[in-house]
Structure formats: structure tokens, C-alpha cells
Design a protein around this motif. Structure first.
Motif, PDB file in Angstrom:
ATOM      1  N   VAL A   1      -2.865  -5.068   2.931  1.00 49.05           N
ATOM      2  CA  VAL A   1      -3.372  -3.723   3.204  1.00 49.05           C
ATOM      3  C   VAL A   1      -2.849  -3.318   4.575  1.00 49.05           C
ATOM      4  CG1 VAL A   1      -5.429  -3.802   1.752  1.00 49.05           C
ATOM      5  CG2 VAL A   1      -5.539  -4.704   4.080  1.00 49.05           C
ATOM      6  N   PHE A   2      -2.628  -2.009   4.763  1.00 49.94           N
ATOM      7  CA  PHE A   2      -2.083  -1.567   6.042  1.00 49.94           C
ATOM      8  C   PHE A   2      -2.902  -0.420   6.615  1.00 49.94           C
ATOM      9  CE2 PHE A   2       0.115   1.114   2.964  1.00 49.94           C
ATOM     10  CZ  PHE A   2       0.259   2.340   3.598  1.00 49.94           C
ATOM     11  N   THR A   3      -2.691  -0.166   7.910  1.00 50.97           N
ATOM     12  CA  THR A   3      -3.438   0.867   8.613  1.00 50.97           C
ATOM     13  C   THR A   3      -2.604   1.382   9.774  1.00 50.97           C
ATOM     14  OG1 THR A   3      -5.594   1.359   9.615  1.00 50.97           O
ATOM     15  CG2 THR A   3      -4.557  -0.695  10.284  1.00 50.97           C
ATOM     16  N   THR A   4      -3.040   2.474  10.372  1.00 52.05           N
ATOM     17  CA  THR A   4      -2.421   2.975  11.590  1.00 52.05           C
ATOM     18  C   THR A   4      -3.138   2.351  12.783  1.00 52.05           C
ATOM     19  OG1 THR A   4      -1.894   5.082  10.527  1.00 52.05           O
ATOM     20  CG2 THR A   4      -1.832   5.020  12.934  1.00 52.05           C
ATOM     21  N   LEU A   5      -2.366   1.701  13.646  1.00 54.20           N
ATOM     22  CA  LEU A   5      -2.915   1.024  14.811  1.00 54.20           C
ATOM     23  C   LEU A   5      -3.156   2.021  15.951  1.00 54.20           C
ATOM     24  CD1 LEU A   5      -0.467  -2.030  14.730  1.00 54.20           C
ATOM     25  CD2 LEU A   5      -2.782  -1.922  13.775  1.00 54.20           C
ATOM     26  N   ALA A   6      -3.762   1.540  17.016  1.00 52.77           N
ATOM     27  CA  ALA A   6      -4.086   2.405  18.151  1.00 52.77           C
ATOM     28  C   ALA A   6      -2.845   3.035  18.775  1.00 52.77           C
ATOM     29  CB  ALA A   6      -4.855   1.613  19.205  1.00 52.77           C
ATOM     30  N   ASP A   7      -1.712   2.349  18.716  1.00 52.48           N
ATOM     31  CA  ASP A   7      -0.483   2.889  19.314  1.00 52.48           C
ATOM     32  C   ASP A   7       0.284   3.802  18.368  1.00 52.48           C
ATOM     33  OD1 ASP A   7       0.543   1.095  17.489  1.00 52.48           O
ATOM     34  OD2 ASP A   7       1.548  -0.180  18.960  1.00 52.48           O
ATOM     35  N   GLY A   8      -0.288   4.056  17.177  1.00 48.72           N
ATOM     36  CA  GLY A   8       0.365   4.933  16.219  1.00 48.72           C
ATOM     37  C   GLY A   8       1.297   4.231  15.258  1.00 48.72           C
ATOM     38  N   GLU A   9       1.580   2.957  15.509  1.00 43.36           N
ATOM     39  CA  GLU A   9       2.420   2.182  14.602  1.00 43.36           C
ATOM     40  C   GLU A   9       1.587   1.708  13.410  1.00 43.36           C
ATOM     41  OE1 GLU A   9       5.778   1.685  15.010  1.00 43.36           O
ATOM     42  OE2 GLU A   9       5.528   3.103  16.661  1.00 43.36           O
ATOM     43  N   LEU A  10       2.267   1.243  12.376  1.00 41.62           N
ATOM     44  CA  LEU A  10       1.577   0.739  11.195  1.00 41.62           C
ATOM     45  C   LEU A  10       1.459  -0.779  11.263  1.00 41.62           C
ATOM     46  CD1 LEU A  10       3.201   2.868   8.342  1.00 41.62           C
ATOM     47  CD2 LEU A  10       0.990   3.226   9.462  1.00 41.62           C
ATOM     48  N   GLY A  11       0.269  -1.273  10.978  1.00 43.96           N
ATOM     49  CA  GLY A  11       0.037  -2.712  10.956  1.00 43.96           C
ATOM     50  C   GLY A  11      -0.614  -3.116   9.650  1.00 43.96           C
ATOM     51  N   CYS A  12      -0.552  -4.397   9.325  1.00 40.69           N
ATOM     52  CA  CYS A  12      -1.049  -4.852   8.029  1.00 40.69           C
ATOM     53  C   CYS A  12      -1.719  -6.211   8.138  1.00 40.69           C
ATOM     54  CB  CYS A  12       0.086  -4.907   7.005  1.00 40.69           C
ATOM     55  SG  CYS A  12       1.318  -6.171   7.353  1.00 40.69           S
TER      56      CYS A  12
END
Length: 220
Positions: free
Chosen positions: A129-140
Motif C-alpha cells: 500500500v502507498f501514501t503521500t509522505l510529509a515531503d510530498g513524495e510517495l512511500g509504501c
């Protein structure tokens, strides 16, 4: 669980084998020892149809409070119920192609590493599953389940390795947990190979093909 990842194929190989387009992006180099927080390759529909993209292997939604945990794994049992996970589970599922992953068995003070890979050396697809991180990048995060078969002798949990249902997992129009549970079929544990490897992999700085070579089994 899924302590480290090995992915040393080219992203184009993933695109060619699985039929997904390759995003115009800067992809991480091949690595035999990717630690949580590092860059990985994934298949996700971020804006339209699924494509092969780079992601960070770390999950903490940008809306989460500062004291919320940063993690690299997600328990399958909590995906649909926990506020931390349920938005990503409903709309932002991904697949993470790997050649294999590492897990450690604790033996006193020693950490003994094992390499999990396809018995036929094929590419494996881990549910994520992935999400938008605090820095605006995508993390999973890699989705995990209780360990099966021989994997239980090493760790209590293991990644969900997707067999049938990969397209359904990527489809954001399908967000009912029971529907996904019926359609998603993890590969049988018998199709995976598990081998002890050198403790050199314990260091995140180590990165070479020697890391996945089998060694003599440690004593139980």
C-alpha cells in the motif's frame, strides 16, 4: 516480516514481463540489500492506469500526527480497520516486484539471515500500500501475513506474495475487503525457496551478488 529486499532486475524487465508501462522517472539502481527507507520499484496507479514507478520504502501519511510511527510493513489483518491504513487500502494499493527478501532468525545474541526467493528464480510480487509522505513524495509498505510452512521457523510473519488477483489488487474500484480476499491468492509457500546466507547482509552498507549465495545451514 520483511527485513530487507533484493531487486536487481531492470525496471524495464518488470514492464516487459508484466505488461505495465514504465514511468518517465529516475529509478534506483539494482541492489541486493535494500533497507527500509530506501528507494524501491513498484507498480501502482497514481494518476490513471497502473505503471512501473519508483517509491520510497517507508509509510507515514502526511496527515498523520508527528508522533505517529514510520513503518515499512503493514499487517494484512489491520488494513481495512485501522485509520492509519484504511485509506491506502481502499485507494492506494500497489505491487512491489522483488527477486527476493531477507529475514532473520534470532539465535541468542546472533541474528542469522535467510534469503527467500522463488524456487524457479522468477520475479516475485509483494502486496503493498502507498501514501503521500510529509515531503510530498510517495512511500509504501509491504503487506504481511502470519508466516506459513517453513517460514515459521525463521519469523512469525512474512510478506503476502501475490499470485492470482494481482490486477484486482491494483484496481482502486475494488475496495471491499471480502471481495479482495476472495480474488487475491498468495503463491503457495512450496513455490518459495529459503536458504541461509552470510551475515554480511546484516550490514546495510553491504551490496553485492554474494549476499544471496547459500551457505551451510546454521544449527537450529
Amino acid at each position: 516480516m520483511c527485513g530487507r529486499i533484493a531487486f536487481f532486475d531492470e525496471p524495464q524487465v518488470v514492464a516487459d514481463q508484466l505488461g505495465y508501462p514504465l514511468a518517465r522517472a529516475t529509478f534506483p539502481p539494482a541492489s541486493y540489500n535494500i533497507a527500509p527507507g530506501g528507494p524501491i520499484v513498484a507498480i501502482a496507479a497514481t494518476d490513471g492506469e497502473p505503471e512501473v514507478i519508483p517509491l520510497q520504502w517507508m509509510f507515514k501519511p502526511r496527515w498523520a500526527p508527528e508522533d505517529a510511527p514510520r513503518t515499512h510493513v503493514a499487517r494484512a489483518e489491520r488494513l481495512a480497520a485501522s485509520r492509519f491504513w484504511k485509506g491506502a487500502f481502499a485507494r492506494h494499493r500497489c505491487l512491489i516486484p522483488v527477486n527476493g527478501w531477507y529475514e532473520w532468525r534470532h539465535d541468542g545474541d546472533a541474528k542469522l539471515p535467510f534469503y527467500f526467493h522463488g524456487a524457479s528464480q522468477r520475479l516475485l510480487l509483494l502486496a503493498g500500500v502507498f501514501t503521500t509522505l510529509a515531503d510530498g513524495e510517495l512511500g509504501c509498505a509491504v503487506v504481511t501475513q502470519p508466516a506459513q510452512g517453513l517460514a515459521k521457523d525463521i519469523h512469525s510473519r512474512m510478506p503476502v506474495v501475490v499470485g492470482a488477483g494481482a490486477e484486482d489488487w491494483l484496481n482502486p474500484e475494488i475496495h471491499d475487503r471480502e471481495t479482495l480476499k476472495q480474488r487475491l491468492r498468495p503463491v503457495p509457500i512450496a513455490s518459495l525457496a529459503i536458504q541461509p546466507v552470510s551475515q554480511a547482509v546484516n550490514s546495510t552498507a553491504a551490496d553485492s551478488a554474494d549476499l544471496i549465495l547459500p551457505i551451510s545451514p546454521p544449527e537450529a
